[in-house]
Design an enzyme around this catalytic site. Structure first.
Site, PDB file in Angstrom:
ATOM      1  N   LYS A   2     -12.245  -0.808   4.480  1.00 37.73           N
ATOM      2  CA  LYS A   2     -12.482  -1.626   3.301  1.00 37.73           C
ATOM      3  C   LYS A   2     -13.490  -2.745   3.584  1.00 37.73           C
ATOM      4  CE  LYS A   2      -9.189   0.937   1.495  1.00 37.73           C
ATOM      5  NZ  LYS A   2      -8.473   1.550   2.621  1.00 37.73           N
ATOM      6  N   TYR A  39       0.841  -1.197   0.000  1.00 41.92           N
ATOM      7  CA  TYR A  39       0.000   0.000   0.000  1.00 41.92           C
ATOM      8  C   TYR A  39       0.874   1.245   0.000  1.00 41.92           C
ATOM      9  CZ  TYR A  39      -2.900   3.780   1.706  1.00 41.92           C
ATOM     10  OH  TYR A  39      -3.508   4.999   1.853  1.00 41.92           O
TER      11      TYR A  39
END
Length: 394
Positions: free
Chosen positions: A209, A112
């Protein structure tokens, strides 16, 4: 009807059933199917000036957040505490800061981008040095570990190339050198993979998420395999810096956990169908999805993930960056937006988001597969590819 109803009451409750059932309904006051939301920011002291309720101030703890934390610990098989934060970044950064100045971290080259940038640019200001390695190169990993490492940071599947790291193998190597292991399992979720059972010491989630699943909460979480000084220090830093999750967001996230299993299973099935359809498509040069046997990490993913390979995949578009962006612009059902794991399907040209130093190929589109009918998702991508190619020829 069962012949022995008593046997059901004494049977252990699975993590899935626990997530759906709410966990604390038996102790809720008044008794309710859903646990109550506690909004108080401060709490009454006892007559002797103590806090026997264990709650003192909202920045340190909250009953709604605590119930959510207990649910995550149950889902992850954690014997240590779980903590929620106001974002995934704050969860990861608090853990890194808990290592203290002089700490050395090993992390994957592809991960990420937001956390990679923090490790690269901000970590050194706090005395935390990160070495980025290719985890497929065991010799390079061992050489780095031999130089002294406090924490090995994993991310698998790794965003946005969906690289797979063998958690058990890396954990064994790390622990032999005295290092702890933390794993970002945002994409897999505890439905598909539980890193703590594979040897990790800490599992991290950007709970924005899949854990939440409805694109209306920003949150992060850590769960620890065992109670440790590192867990205590992480909690202390959270209390000092203040990035605890607010109770209303905790309530929404707890609601998301109730449908986590069914959402992830459907999203994984949809992603696999999309990957299989486009793996030999003339307008696509490569499909990156660990559920395909052609993926280099497929064998490891099959071993350490169960029930699916997540709802995330990436497509590399023939014609390069301009064509990829043109395809994303022509989708109608897939929404052009950052983030992932929600019920809606999202598409994004990832390299342009990450910037000039991104290791992501410029022709790559990242797809977060939602709950829409998969044939409609495939048809939408097909028409976008066709429209982009037609415009090129005109």
């Amino acid at each position: 009807m069962t012949d022995n109803p008593k046997s059901l009451s004494s049977a252990p409750v699975s993590p899935e059933a626990y997530a759906v059932g709410g966990g604390s309904k038996e102790t809720a006051h008044p008794p309710s199917v859903l646990p109550p939301v506690h909004l108080a920011t401060t709490f009454v002291r006892d007559a002797d000036n103590q806090y026997t309720s264990t709650f003192s101030y909202g920045r340190d703890d909250n009953a709604t957040v605590r119930e959510l934390e207990q649910a995550l610990a149950r889902l992850e098989g954690a014997h240590g505490p779980a903590y929620f934060f106001s974002s995934g970044m704050s969860a990861a950064v608090c853990l890194l800061l808990a290592l203290g100045p002089g700490a050395k971290v090993v992390a994957p080259r592809v991960m990420y981008w937001g956390l990679r940038q923090w490790m690269k640019n901000d970590g050194p200001r706090h005395g935390i040095e990160t070495t980025f390695v290719d985890f497929d190169d065991a010799a390079a990993l061992d050489a780095t570990l031999a130089e002294g490492t406090d924490l090995v940071w994993l991310e698998t599947p790794g965003n946005p190339m969906w690289n797979i790291i063998d958690i058990a193998d890396v954990a064994a190597r790390a622990k032999a050198s005295g290092a702890k292991v933390a794993c970002d399992a945002t994409v897999a979720t505890p439905v598909l993979m539980r890193p703590l059972t594979l040897g990790a010491d800490v599992v991290m989630h950007s709970a924005t998420k899949y854990l939440n699943g409805h694109s209306d909460v920003v949150a992060g979480a850590l769960a620890f395999a065992e109670p440790t000084p590192l867990a205590d220090e992480t909690r202390r830093i959270r209390a000092g810096m203040g990035p605890i999750l607010a109770p209303l967001e905790a309530m929404l996230l707890r609601r998301g956990l109730r449908t986590l299993h069914v959402r992830v299973e459907r999203q994984s099935a949809n992603a696999l169908a999309v990957a299989q359809y486009f793996k030999r498509h003339p307008a696509i040069t490569e499909v990156l999805y660990p559920g395909l046997p052609s993926h280099p990490g497929h064998a490891i993913a099959t071993r350490q993930m169960t029930g699916g390979f997540s709802g995330m995949l990436s497509l590399r578009v023939a014609g390069g960056e301009a064509k990829a962006i043109a395809v994303a612009a022509r989708t109608r059902l897939w929404t052009r937006a950052t983030s992932l794991g929600g019920v809606e399907s999202l598409i994004e040209h990832r390299a342009s988001i990450e910037g000039a130093d991104s290791p992501v190929p410029r022709d790559l589109l990242r797809l977060s597969t939602g709950l829409e009918p998969v044939d409609e998702l495939i048809a939408d991508l097909e028409q976008a590819l066709t429209d982009a190619s037609t415009e090129d020829k005109s």
